[in-house]
Design a protein around this motif. Structure first.
Motif, PDB file in Angstrom:
ATOM      1  N   ASP A   7      -7.416  -4.752  11.238  1.00  0.00           N
ATOM      2  CA  ASP A   7      -6.033  -4.932  11.669  1.00  0.00           C
ATOM      3  C   ASP A   7      -5.482  -6.261  11.170  1.00  0.00           C
ATOM      4  O   ASP A   7      -4.319  -6.346  10.784  1.00  0.00           O
ATOM      5  CB  ASP A   7      -5.928  -4.854  13.192  1.00  0.00           C
ATOM      6  CG  ASP A   7      -6.119  -3.439  13.727  1.00  0.00           C
ATOM      7  OD1 ASP A   7      -6.111  -2.488  12.918  1.00  0.00           O
ATOM      8  OD2 ASP A   7      -6.275  -3.300  14.955  1.00  0.00           O
ATOM      9  N   ALA A   8      -6.314  -7.294  11.152  1.00  0.00           N
ATOM     10  CA  ALA A   8      -5.861  -8.609  10.679  1.00  0.00           C
ATOM     11  C   ALA A   8      -5.451  -8.536   9.207  1.00  0.00           C
ATOM     12  O   ALA A   8      -4.432  -9.117   8.807  1.00  0.00           O
ATOM     13  CB  ALA A   8      -6.957  -9.652  10.877  1.00  0.00           C
ATOM     14  N   PHE A   9      -6.231  -7.821   8.393  1.00  0.00           N
ATOM     15  CA  PHE A   9      -5.907  -7.671   6.979  1.00  0.00           C
ATOM     16  C   PHE A   9      -4.588  -6.924   6.805  1.00  0.00           C
ATOM     17  O   PHE A   9      -3.704  -7.343   6.065  1.00  0.00           O
ATOM     18  CB  PHE A   9      -7.041  -6.939   6.260  1.00  0.00           C
ATOM     19  CG  PHE A   9      -6.738  -6.560   4.839  1.00  0.00           C
ATOM     20  CD1 PHE A   9      -6.627  -7.526   3.850  1.00  0.00           C
ATOM     21  CD2 PHE A   9      -6.557  -5.235   4.487  1.00  0.00           C
ATOM     22  CE1 PHE A   9      -6.350  -7.185   2.531  1.00  0.00           C
ATOM     23  CE2 PHE A   9      -6.278  -4.870   3.179  1.00  0.00           C
ATOM     24  CZ  PHE A   9      -6.169  -5.849   2.207  1.00  0.00           C
ATOM     25  N   LEU A  10      -4.443  -5.783   7.493  1.00  0.00           N
ATOM     26  CA  LEU A  10      -3.212  -5.001   7.372  1.00  0.00           C
ATOM     27  C   LEU A  10      -1.999  -5.785   7.870  1.00  0.00           C
ATOM     28  O   LEU A  10      -0.937  -5.766   7.253  1.00  0.00           O
ATOM     29  CB  LEU A  10      -3.347  -3.686   8.149  1.00  0.00           C
ATOM     30  CG  LEU A  10      -4.396  -2.710   7.610  1.00  0.00           C
ATOM     31  CD1 LEU A  10      -4.602  -1.563   8.594  1.00  0.00           C
ATOM     32  CD2 LEU A  10      -4.014  -2.194   6.237  1.00  0.00           C
ATOM     33  N   ARG A  11      -2.156  -6.515   8.971  1.00  0.00           N
ATOM     34  CA  ARG A  11      -1.067  -7.328   9.509  1.00  0.00           C
ATOM     35  C   ARG A  11      -0.672  -8.420   8.508  1.00  0.00           C
ATOM     36  O   ARG A  11       0.505  -8.686   8.291  1.00  0.00           O
ATOM     37  CB  ARG A  11      -1.477  -7.942  10.847  1.00  0.00           C
ATOM     38  CG  ARG A  11      -0.329  -8.578  11.608  1.00  0.00           C
ATOM     39  CD  ARG A  11      -0.763  -9.128  12.966  1.00  0.00           C
ATOM     40  NE  ARG A  11      -0.994  -8.043  13.911  1.00  0.00           N
ATOM     41  CZ  ARG A  11      -2.172  -7.727  14.436  1.00  0.00           C
ATOM     42  NH1 ARG A  11      -3.258  -8.408  14.106  1.00  0.00           N
ATOM     43  NH2 ARG A  11      -2.282  -6.748  15.288  1.00  0.00           N
ATOM     44  N   ASP A  12      -1.670  -9.035   7.869  1.00  0.00           N
ATOM     45  CA  ASP A  12      -1.397 -10.070   6.873  1.00  0.00           C
ATOM     46  C   ASP A  12      -0.636  -9.489   5.686  1.00  0.00           C
ATOM     47  O   ASP A  12       0.353 -10.081   5.227  1.00  0.00           O
ATOM     48  CB  ASP A  12      -2.702 -10.713   6.396  1.00  0.00           C
ATOM     49  CG  ASP A  12      -2.461 -11.752   5.313  1.00  0.00           C
ATOM     50  OD1 ASP A  12      -1.744 -12.734   5.574  1.00  0.00           O
ATOM     51  OD2 ASP A  12      -2.965 -11.557   4.182  1.00  0.00           O
ATOM     52  N   VAL A  13      -1.070  -8.332   5.195  1.00  0.00           N
ATOM     53  CA  VAL A  13      -0.399  -7.699   4.056  1.00  0.00           C
ATOM     54  C   VAL A  13       1.051  -7.397   4.407  1.00  0.00           C
ATOM     55  O   VAL A  13       1.971  -7.726   3.650  1.00  0.00           O
ATOM     56  CB  VAL A  13      -1.144  -6.414   3.621  1.00  0.00           C
ATOM     57  CG1 VAL A  13      -0.285  -5.577   2.686  1.00  0.00           C
ATOM     58  CG2 VAL A  13      -2.468  -6.771   2.955  1.00  0.00           C
ATOM     59  N   LEU A  14       1.276  -6.776   5.552  1.00  0.00           N
ATOM     60  CA  LEU A  14       2.646  -6.430   5.943  1.00  0.00           C
ATOM     61  C   LEU A  14       3.487  -7.671   6.226  1.00  0.00           C
ATOM     62  O   LEU A  14       4.679  -7.706   5.936  1.00  0.00           O
ATOM     63  CB  LEU A  14       2.629  -5.490   7.153  1.00  0.00           C
ATOM     64  CG  LEU A  14       2.078  -4.098   6.857  1.00  0.00           C
ATOM     65  CD1 LEU A  14       1.810  -3.341   8.153  1.00  0.00           C
ATOM     66  CD2 LEU A  14       3.018  -3.321   5.950  1.00  0.00           C
ATOM     67  N   GLY A  15       2.862  -8.702   6.760  1.00  0.00           N
ATOM     68  CA  GLY A  15       3.589  -9.934   7.078  1.00  0.00           C
ATOM     69  C   GLY A  15       4.022 -10.730   5.860  1.00  0.00           C
ATOM     70  O   GLY A  15       5.068 -11.373   5.869  1.00  0.00           O
ATOM     71  N   ARG A  16       3.237 -10.682   4.798  1.00  0.00           N
ATOM     72  CA  ARG A  16       3.573 -11.463   3.599  1.00  0.00           C
ATOM     73  C   ARG A  16       4.461 -10.692   2.627  1.00  0.00           C
ATOM     74  O   ARG A  16       4.989 -11.259   1.675  1.00  0.00           O
ATOM     75  CB  ARG A  16       2.298 -11.901   2.885  1.00  0.00           C
ATOM     76  CG  ARG A  16       1.591 -10.760   2.172  1.00  0.00           C
ATOM     77  CD  ARG A  16       0.324 -11.180   1.485  1.00  0.00           C
ATOM     78  NE  ARG A  16      -0.219 -10.050   0.758  1.00  0.00           N
ATOM     79  CZ  ARG A  16      -1.505  -9.829   0.590  1.00  0.00           C
ATOM     80  NH1 ARG A  16      -2.388 -10.671   1.095  1.00  0.00           N
ATOM     81  NH2 ARG A  16      -1.898  -8.781  -0.103  1.00  0.00           N
ATOM     82  N   THR A  17       4.613  -9.406   2.834  1.00  0.00           N
ATOM     83  CA  THR A  17       5.368  -8.557   1.918  1.00  0.00           C
ATOM     84  C   THR A  17       6.859  -8.628   2.216  1.00  0.00           C
ATOM     85  O   THR A  17       7.270  -8.490   3.366  1.00  0.00           O
ATOM     86  CB  THR A  17       4.872  -7.095   2.021  1.00  0.00           C
ATOM     87  OG1 THR A  17       3.485  -7.072   1.655  1.00  0.00           O
ATOM     88  CG2 THR A  17       5.662  -6.174   1.120  1.00  0.00           C
ATOM     89  N   LYS A  18       7.644  -8.797   1.167  1.00  0.00           N
ATOM     90  CA  LYS A  18       9.111  -8.817   1.297  1.00  0.00           C
ATOM     91  C   LYS A  18       9.765  -7.711   0.472  1.00  0.00           C
ATOM     92  O   LYS A  18      10.753  -7.129   0.887  1.00  0.00           O
ATOM     93  CB  LYS A  18       9.671 -10.177   0.848  1.00  0.00           C
ATOM     94  CG  LYS A  18       9.070 -11.368   1.560  1.00  0.00           C
ATOM     95  CD  LYS A  18       9.395 -11.371   3.027  1.00  0.00           C
ATOM     96  CE  LYS A  18       8.801 -12.591   3.706  1.00  0.00           C
ATOM     97  NZ  LYS A  18       7.941 -12.292   4.815  1.00  0.00           N
ATOM     98  N   VAL A  19       9.211  -7.436  -0.727  1.00  0.00           N
ATOM     99  CA  VAL A  19       9.804  -6.457  -1.643  1.00  0.00           C
ATOM    100  C   VAL A  19       8.758  -5.411  -1.991  1.00  0.00           C
ATOM    101  O   VAL A  19       7.645  -5.741  -2.414  1.00  0.00           O
ATOM    102  CB  VAL A  19      10.332  -7.140  -2.931  1.00  0.00           C
ATOM    103  CG1 VAL A  19      10.940  -6.104  -3.871  1.00  0.00           C
ATOM    104  CG2 VAL A  19      11.340  -8.225  -2.593  1.00  0.00           C
ATOM    105  N   ILE A  20       9.146  -4.130  -1.809  1.00  0.00           N
ATOM    106  CA  ILE A  20       8.235  -3.011  -2.047  1.00  0.00           C
ATOM    107  C   ILE A  20       8.868  -2.058  -3.064  1.00  0.00           C
ATOM    108  O   ILE A  20       9.987  -1.586  -2.854  1.00  0.00           O
ATOM    109  CB  ILE A  20       7.961  -2.237  -0.746  1.00  0.00           C
ATOM    110  CG1 ILE A  20       7.422  -3.172   0.338  1.00  0.00           C
ATOM    111  CG2 ILE A  20       6.996  -1.074  -1.010  1.00  0.00           C
ATOM    112  CD1 ILE A  20       7.337  -2.532   1.719  1.00  0.00           C
ATOM    113  N   ALA A  21       8.158  -1.784  -4.143  1.00  0.00           N
ATOM    114  CA  ALA A  21       8.563  -0.728  -5.077  1.00  0.00           C
ATOM    115  C   ALA A  21       7.870   0.549  -4.617  1.00  0.00           C
ATOM    116  O   ALA A  21       6.640   0.605  -4.539  1.00  0.00           O
ATOM    117  CB  ALA A  21       8.155  -1.074  -6.504  1.00  0.00           C
ATOM    118  N   VAL A  22       8.674   1.557  -4.245  1.00  0.00           N
ATOM    119  CA  VAL A  22       8.117   2.815  -3.760  1.00  0.00           C
ATOM    120  C   VAL A  22       8.132   3.823  -4.910  1.00  0.00           C
ATOM    121  O   VAL A  22       9.194   4.279  -5.331  1.00  0.00           O
ATOM    122  CB  VAL A  22       8.889   3.344  -2.531  1.00  0.00           C
ATOM    123  CG1 VAL A  22       8.268   4.654  -2.053  1.00  0.00           C
ATOM    124  CG2 VAL A  22       8.883   2.309  -1.406  1.00  0.00           C
TER     125      VAL A  22
END
Length: 157
Positions: A7-22
């Motif tokens: 959960d810490a890893f996933l939270r860190d990834v989502l927290g640092r992400t601002k721009v997502i190419a889908v």
């Protein structure tokens, strides 16, 4: 077999992400790719839609790009809504064209160990067979409001 992510890893990834190419987003509002992209946009992420079949259209306030060669913005995460066999060229393209890329995220049902290893070797985090919308809701308390047991202990009501 699916990989496990803390959960810490996933939270860190989502927290640092601002721009997502889908990659593979659909303008069809009933498709999972549409409502995941829409949800992420509503949560404050900038979502850049990428789909060659809809290039040039406006979707979620952004121009749909045909591929990553049309993306000039700094992208933190590439979220892949394509079948697993299509992942390697997408990852290769992302690694080549997006110098600030931090994460490759493959949606539920999408996994490719070879492409994941290649990205990790370049210092890019990889998440496979997960959905950022679901993980965001689970980790930041939204599923709990719907009565789901998320396994996250919090003093928030």
């Amino acid at each position: 077999m699916s990989e496990q992510y803390s959960d810490a890893f996933l939270r860190d990834v989502l927290g640092r992400t601002k721009v997502i190419a889908v990659i593979g987003v659909s303008p069809n509002e009933t498709r999972p790719s549409f409502y995941v992209a829409r949800y992420l946009g509503l949560k404050g992420f900038r979502v850049i839609p990428v789909n060659p079949g809809h290039a040039g259209r406006t979707l979620l306030g952004e121009t749909v790009r045909a591929d990553l060669s049309e993306v000039s913005e700094t992208v933190d995460m590439v979220d892949i809504f394509r079948r697993s066999e299509h992942v390697p060229p997408i990852v290769d393209d992302a690694l080549e064209r997006l110098p600030h890329l931090k994460t490759i995220w493959m949606q539920i049902g999408v996994e490719h160990a070879g492409a994941a290893e290649k990205a990790r070797a370049r210092g890019v985090d990889v998440i496979m067979n997960r959905c950022p919308k679901i993980e965001y809701q689970r980790l930041f308390g939204e599923l709990r409001m719907g009565g789901f047991n998320t396994g996250i202990v919090s003093s928030r009501l």
